[in-house]
Design an enzyme around this catalytic site. Sequence first.
Site, short mmCIF file in Angstrom:
data_model
loop_
_atom_site.label_atom_id
_atom_site.label_comp_id
_atom_site.label_asym_id
_atom_site.label_seq_id
_atom_site.Cartn_x
_atom_site.Cartn_y
_atom_site.Cartn_z
CG HIS A 182 -0.17 0.17 2.52
ND1 HIS A 182 0.50 -0.89 3.10
CD2 HIS A 182 0.04 1.24 3.32
CE1 HIS A 182 1.08 -0.47 4.21
NE2 HIS A 182 0.83 0.82 4.37
CG ASP A 219 1.78 5.19 4.75
OD1 ASP A 219 1.36 4.03 4.92
OD2 ASP A 219 2.89 5.59 5.14
CG HIS A 264 5.03 1.12 2.93
ND1 HIS A 264 4.50 2.28 2.39
CD2 HIS A 264 4.44 0.98 4.14
CE1 HIS A 264 3.64 2.80 3.24
NE2 HIS A 264 3.57 2.03 4.32
NE ARG A 309 2.21 6.70 8.79
CZ ARG A 309 1.09 6.12 8.36
NH1 ARG A 309 1.11 4.87 7.95
NH2 ARG A 309 -0.04 6.78 8.34
FE LIG Z 1 1.97 2.10 5.73
#
Ligand SMILES: [Fe+2]
Length: 307
Positions: A96, A98, A252, A267
């Site tokens: 995917h 983000d 990723h 993150r």
């Molecule tokens: Fe992600």
Amino acid sequence: MSTTSITRLGGRIGAELGGIRLADDLPAGTVAEIRGALLAHKVVFFRGQDHLDEAGHEAFARLLGAPVAHPTVPSADGRYALGIDSHHGARANQWHTDVTFVPAYPAFSVLRAVTIPPYGGNTLWANTATAYAHLPEPLRVLADSLRAVHTNEYDYAALKPDALPEALAQYREVFTSTKFLTEHPVVRVHPETGERTLLLGNFVQRIKGLTGQDSRALIDLFQSHVERPENTVRWQWRAGDVAIWDNRATQHYGVDDSDDHERTLRRVTVDGDVPVGPDGVPSRLISPEAVPEPAFGIPSGASTVSV
Ligand SMILES: [Fe+2]
């Protein structure tokens, strides 16, 4: 003279940067070097950044742009640090990009490893610009003409049938507390490099104007080119590592192979702009009418700036 070292990890994606201690007071020249390496190599890695805490992480990320909150998931620190936690039931073991279920999804993600399992838990990234560039010409022409609908509402149970039903149900409820539908071009023209990139990943629901069966066949076809090993790099985490990726040119995948060992990362994402396709037509939010305000700060995807 720069003391930064850049060690490429693959022919198409990934580089490790040495000689940099990530902080908010980095010289402008070093920030420019990091940004340049990011645009060239799509994902860059830094070892030994154990000095960073959540405030330091956010402060450093600000050198790349304005941090944004996840549109639905509350942060770990009441600010911009999203918890990537093996214990919340849903893992990122799907390819995917983000937050592509909103139009102006993040430009960069800065991921910091806090607790790493004794084995497994690697992350893979794929270069969606080289994936496009290496398509045969007829497929490039086809991809250029397509638009796709992305959504945050998909079947978690189908992705992770052995997850704890209760934890999974809770996470799903939070993740989809607002249901987003966004139309993106399948080929995004990168606003900084001008490269064409394939904009797909697991938030894609269907190709506009096609039946479900034809949509799935085309999504699988183009996605298989993104995932070719030549387009990917795999990172084996150590605590204190930081990875930064250009979220506009990558997908990723977090490998779910560390059993029940704890794996905790943080993150911070940096605001992006509204994608445009090769024909200049921008992405658009189908529903809801606007991205809702998060508990703190500005939400990812709220930007209406189109470049
Ligand atoms: Fe992600």
